[in-house]
Design an enzyme around this catalytic site. Sequence first.
Site, PDB file in Angstrom:
ATOM      1  N   GLY A  54       0.839  -1.188   0.000  1.00 47.57           N
ATOM      2  CA  GLY A  54       0.000   0.000   0.000  1.00 47.57           C
ATOM      3  C   GLY A  54       0.871   1.233   0.000  1.00 47.57           C
ATOM      4  CB  CYS A  81       5.384  -4.102   0.246  1.00 51.42           C
ATOM      5  SG  CYS A  81       6.249  -2.553   0.018  1.00 51.42           S
ATOM      6  CE1 TYR A  82       1.150   0.909   5.755  1.00 52.18           C
ATOM      7  CE2 TYR A  82      -0.488  -0.847   5.717  1.00 52.18           C
ATOM      8  CZ  TYR A  82      -0.005   0.338   6.248  1.00 52.18           C
ATOM      9  OH  TYR A  82      -0.684   0.949   7.266  1.00 52.18           O
ATOM     10  CG  HIS A 174       5.811  -5.672  -4.452  1.00 53.40           C
ATOM     11  ND1 HIS A 174       4.520  -5.490  -4.015  1.00 53.40           N
ATOM     12  CD2 HIS A 174       6.503  -4.592  -4.053  1.00 53.40           C
ATOM     13  CE1 HIS A 174       4.432  -4.337  -3.378  1.00 53.40           C
ATOM     14  NE2 HIS A 174       5.623  -3.762  -3.381  1.00 53.40           N
ATOM     15  CD  GLU A 176       2.807  -8.374  -5.267  1.00 52.82           C
ATOM     16  OE1 GLU A 176       3.618  -9.085  -4.660  1.00 52.82           O
ATOM     17  OE2 GLU A 176       2.491  -7.230  -4.888  1.00 52.82           O
ATOM     18  CG  ASP A 232     -16.781 -10.658 -20.550  1.00 52.87           C
ATOM     19  OD1 ASP A 232     -15.841 -11.450 -20.752  1.00 52.87           O
ATOM     20  OD2 ASP A 232     -16.618  -9.465 -20.237  1.00 52.87           O
ATOM     21  CE  LYS A 373     -12.638  -9.828 -21.831  1.00 51.38           C
ATOM     22  NZ  LYS A 373     -13.877  -9.037 -21.895  1.00 51.38           N
TER      23      LYS A 373
END
Length: 517
Positions: A54, A81-82, A174, A176, A232, A373
């Site tokens: 964050g 992180c945060y 991070h 990710e 979709d 998606k």
Amino acid sequence: MKNSVLILDFGSQYTKLIARRIRDLNVYSEIVPFTISLKKIKALNPGALIFSGGPSSVYEKNAPKISPEILKAGIPILGICYGLQLIAYLSGMVIEPAKSREYGLANLEINKKQKSSPSDLLLKSIKNHSKVWMSHGDKISKYPRDFIVTGRTKNSEVAVIESKKRKIFGVQFHPEVVHTAKGKKIMSNFLFGIAGLKPDWSMENFIKSTLIRIKDEIGEDRVILGLSGGVDSTVLTLLMKKAVGDQLRPVFIDTGLLRKNEYNDLMFKFKHQLNLKVTGIRAADIFLKNLVNIRSPEKKRKIIGRTFIDVFRQAEKKIGKVQFLAQGTLYPDVIESVSVNGPSVTIKSHHNVGGLPAKMNWKLIEPLKELFKDEVRKVGIELGLDREFINRHPFPGPGLAVRIIGKITRDKIKKLQEADAILIEELLNFKIYDFIWQAFIVLLPVRTVGVMGDIRTYENVAVIRLVNSVDGMTADWYPAPYDFLKKVSNRIVNEVKGINRITYDLTSKPPGTIEWE
Ligand code: XMP
């Protein structure tokens, strides 16, 4: 929820990415605001918690905080992180501003002494000096005894902390983002090695459980669904049809703002390729009448949204009474509304069919609302949907209305449809179509002088817009090959009466948006 992960969002731009990465490892993950109570967490019964990064510093007055009780609940936690700094802060460690912000790649030095200790869990099989992605301004300087520090970088003495006993772990970098070379391995160490989760999130399982849920919810009722031919709504239609058969009433509306021949082409494909009974509604006259003399993009969207409602209401006369409206809302739309920052500022009021239900007496069913998606695409593949539908570029609800700058007339629609058809044809000829996110022509209300043969022309300018994107939130303009651009611009100027000049849009998002209006 036992076999799933809750991600507490502290406002990181990467929160969605954390959710994606976890799902890539076949574990279901959901994002919740950091304000969630321990009671709610317990009710959801997740197998693990992740605290996102964050933008704040923990010692700022209004920094997002959680109850320390959450740390004591016995649920395995990974702070990123945060998230790490918050764990540190709540556990009595000292956090202070780093000498300089650490941003970008760093070498992860694994603490050898700890390496052979039993708490070598998070960094299992991670090599020393692995590259990690940093983006932070604070650092941890003192930490309590029940944590061990298993990794550091040049600027962060405390880059990885682990407490096997408390089942709490944290990384300053991070994992990710793709730049962290072994990020996926670190995540899987946490999910499987530490939290003991099982990789059971697959689209096959999703379909199985969703079919049961849909049947349960719909019972004997009937459902209307606005089918557009986009991936979709098409996947949603197949799924709903599999669940409730003919109780589903798909409707395809011709707004007059579709691509060239799109209405007939799609109606044909729905029937013969997808074996669907779709009610087609020709409503171009109403849409175009309502749009006469309207220039403002936002007014166009609102009018189109309202007209969709009217036409949808009318549809019941054709298809009989329905009780449900099925909508292809996806997970990113849901996240938008739960994120700590709240829904972002309205740049464009994307109308979608989102505004519909409030004004109608239909109950809403949104079976895809847990999916990203690319997961919808995978469901489509599982359901046997042709690649042609899976790979179709997104097309906005207001259609060509937002690609004709200024007032909309039938003549302009015709010009745009012709030019757009040439673009798409050549994208397929040059085999570029599948490598880009979206491609279209924009018609400008600007005329320029040209010369064709010996004759002076004074006609409109058209713009070629090709972009790549992952989710439409950001985008890069696509560097198309010159011979492709040459072919498209030659053909449009020669074949479309009323367009005598072509330009190429070199704007990314931000600062531009994908559509011009
Ligand atoms: P922008 O122009 O906001 O577009 O960068 C991002 C993505 O959204 C599509 N788009 C819309 N889709 N209704 C829709 O259903 C809308 O009003 C709308 N406006 C933009 C756009 O085509 C791109 O894929």
